[in-house]
Design an enzyme around this catalytic site. Structure first.
Site, short mmCIF file in Angstrom:
data_model
loop_
_atom_site.label_atom_id
_atom_site.label_comp_id
_atom_site.label_asym_id
_atom_site.label_seq_id
_atom_site.Cartn_x
_atom_site.Cartn_y
_atom_site.Cartn_z
CD GLU A 1 -2.96 1.04 2.30
OE1 GLU A 1 -2.73 0.27 3.25
OE2 GLU A 1 -3.86 1.89 2.31
CG ASP A 2 1.74 2.78 3.35
OD1 ASP A 2 0.68 3.07 2.77
OD2 ASP A 2 1.83 2.57 4.56
#
Ligand code: MN
Length: 667
Positions: free
Chosen positions: A77-78
């Site tokens: 996600e990051d």
């Protein structure tokens, strides 16, 4: 990048084989490299977070893949990392676990309850694929909850209430009790800081005295148990966690000084028979309190929790809850689902087939989880289902042939009947519990033997919707009525009923003609409109809410529109008398009232009020207060009660609360 942090983490891998420890180290270095100089809201290096998650997973004795996935759970996600990259470096299992965790996180919706519902839907789906995803998610929650103070207060409160609604009960259902306790305490600390602090302070002023007391209790117990020739026993005693004390205060509407059972003692012994022997010893030492003994060994909870519970009047006349269980039961109680996947490097265990564990290991919980997933996917109102059916306590009752059936607490014989089979439910005419006839509306008790009386000509009735508590029974009743009953439409929690005399209704001769006439004329006007297949919607002019008195209006082409009974627009509507139809709130026979309130400034006025309402069996529906310049609180709240009588008692008791200055009905 963050060598010191990593080095310290690496010292905690001693329980893993050399090979597994190497893989975990690789995952940690990889995550650190990918997160680079990203920071947490606290300003700390980001890697602190995945490492904390991994440490929780290690303390749960999870396998290396899960720990690796915990370390890398935020990289999809990051950071720029891809699924393929992880699969290549750490294997497909690890990549899938991370993807599962990412999917749960990656939804953002405007509407909060939709967002929660969607989160849960994804979570249950992920859970049925591989339950380790949820264990990682819970570990993630644990660390996020402990760093809430760095977020905006409104956001922090949102996360805390979601944690209390969803994640803590989930940890409970998975049987990981220490994690449940911790999540509850962390939530309460954020949501009601003053209440939390006051309980904590009270406990710490009492700590020394409590410890001395528990020491004396332990000595007595050890002595009596040894005298009976039993060895290999461990006694652990402690104060209950803060949230559970808070709930006791709230449920009983009492101050902390009036709550006596805040201490708990756990006796852990070698085998099941010894548990019962020790129970006997305890009851000889101190008299048990009636109605507080629970045998969760003979009757395990749905999450596989097993233990004996008893509350006794111990030394100095103090109430004490005592739990008695074996080592194995204790381990299961603390670790739950995770207990069955513990990491045993020394056994050189073969790779476990995680997806098919249910056949050999934790069949009960896993099959339950899969049931939930199917139920939820079919349900329109799954958020309610989850809160009422899945995350709540359950009871176990038996069929006359001895088959056990698990139901949510408060379920009735109707719920039982529909659980056995839809046709048994549809043909139910009555029920017996332990041989005696009971009303279909009466909640069943744990361990009752329940028999359903059926008749081939029987059929479901509208008022059954008040008696059935499980969503699945109500769904079946609703479906039957919508399909087979000419004069009823049920939708959006509204029951619309064309007024015709029930065929069971006793009619006098002269009434019959009248009623038939009336029926004929009504049918004439309404057959044009046709009740069936009509949509029900709420009027925008008066926006009725549950509890309001309502009427239905059959509009041309727009189905049945529900108005408040006092809506001023009603009288201007065409053919209002002919087009009116009886509507009522599904399952709602209670009265709802609003009140104005003023009180002295206090941290938790609604906590106090809710305690009183609960004591008289009602529910606080909503409420808000504002503070005026003089530090006084004023606002309104709505509560529901079963009848007029309990309203009176509740209002009187609220008026007597020491902070409350006035309470008046709001119109
Ligand atoms: Mn995270």
């Amino acid at each position: 990048m963050h060598d010191q942090i990593l080095e310290r983490f690496f010292t905690k891998l001693s329980k893993y084989s050399k090979e597994d420890a190497e893989k975990i180290k690789r995952a940690a270095l990889f995550a650190d490299e990918r997160h680079g100089d990203q920071k947490r809201a606290s300003g700390e290096p980001y890697i602190i977070h995945p490492i904390a998650v991994a440490e929780t997973l290690i303390s749960l004795d999870m396998d290396a893949d899960t720990v690796c996935a915990g370390l890398m759970h935020d990289v999809l996600e990051d950071t720029e990392t891809t699924h393929e990259e992880i699969a290549e470096l750490f294997g497909e299992t690890c990549a899938n676990l991370i993807e599962g965790v990412t999917k749960i996180a990656a939804i953002k919706l405007e509407n909060k309850s939709l967002q929660e519902a969607e989160t849960i839907r994804k979570m249950f789906f992920a859970m049925s694929e591989d339950i380790r995803v949820i264990i990682i998610k819970l570990a993630d929650k644990r660390h996020n909850m402990s760093t809430l103070q760095f977020l905006r207060p409104a956001r922090a409160r949102e996360i805390a209430s979601e944690c209390l609604d969803i994640y803590a009960p989930l940890a409970d259902r998975l049987g990981i009790s220490w994690l449940k306790d911790e999540l509850e305490d962390l939530s309460l600390k954020m949501l009601k800081p003053e209440t939390y602090q006051s309980i904590e302070e009270y406990m710490s002023t009492r700590r020394k005295e409590q410890e001395d007391y528990l020491d004396r209790i332990e000595k007595d117990l050890y002595r009596a148990i040894a005298a009976a020739g039993i060895s290999d026993v461990r006694i652990i005693s402690r104060a209950k966690h803060i949230y559970s004390i808070y709930m006791k205060m709230k449920r009983r509407g009492k101050d902390i000084g009036e709550i006596f059972d805040i201490l708990g003692v756990r006796i852990i012994c070698a085998d099941t028979t010894t548990c019962y022997t020790i129970l006997g010893i305890v009851h000889q030492l101190w008299p048990p309190i009636e109605g507080r003994f629970k045998d969760y060994i003979a009757m395990p909870k749905a999450n596989n929790y097993r233990s004996l519970h008893t509350t006794v009047m111990a030394k100095d006349g103090r109430l004490l809850e005592i739990q008695i269980r074996t080592k194995e039961m204790d381990y299961t109680a603390e670790y739950g689902v995770a207990a069955h996947w513990t990491y045993k490097a020394e056994s050189g265990r073969e790779a476990t087939d995680w997806k098919n564990l249910d056949s050999e290991h934790f069949s009960r919980i896993l099959s339950k989880l899969k049931d939930w997933t199917t139920e939820i996917e079919q349900s329109e109102s799954f958020m309610d289902d989850i809160k009422s059916d899945i995350l709540k306590d359950t009871i176990i009752v038996f069929t006359p042939k001895g088959k056990s059936v698990e139901l949510p607490a408060n379920a009735t014989a109707l719920d039982f009947a529909y659980m056995i089979h839809t046709e048994v439910g549809n043909r139910c005419v009555g029920a017996k519990a332990n041989g005696s006839i009971i009303p279909l509306s009466q909640p069943l008790q744990n361990t009752q033997v329940v028999e359903i009386l059926t008749n081939p000509n029987a059929k479901p009735r509208v008022n059954w919707l008040k008696y059935a508590h499980t969503t699945s029974a109500r769904r079946k009743i609703r479906a039957w009525l919508n399909k087979n009953s000419e004069d009823v439409v049920i939708e959006k929690n509204i029951i619309a009923k064309r007024h015709v005399p029930d065929e069971d209704e006793e009619l006098k001769d002269e009434d019959i003609k009248l009623s038939v006439d009336r029926r004929a004329s009504r049918n004439a006007s309404q057959s044009l409109l046709g009740m069936k297949n009509m949509m029900i919607s709420f009027a925008h002019c008066c926006n009725p809410v549950r509890g309001d008195e309502i009427v239905g209006y059959i509009s041309r082409g727009r189905g049945i529109i529900v108005h408040r009974k006092d809506c001023p627009n009603l009288k201007h509507m065409t053919e209002i008398e002919e087009r009116k139809v009886d509507v009522s709130w599904e399952g709602d026979t209670w009265l709802l009232r609003r009140f104005h309130i003023t009180s002295k400034r206090t941290s938790d006025i609604f906590g106090e009020i809710e305690g009183v309402i609960k004591r008289y069996g009602g529910n606080l529906i909503e409420g808000h207060v504002e503070e005026d310049d003089g530090g006084k609180l004023f606002g309104t709240f709505a509560m529901e009660c079963a009848n007029e009588e309990s309203f009176k008692k509740t209002v009187k008791a609220i008026r007597e609360l020491k902070n409350v200055q006035s309470i008046t009905p709001a119109t």
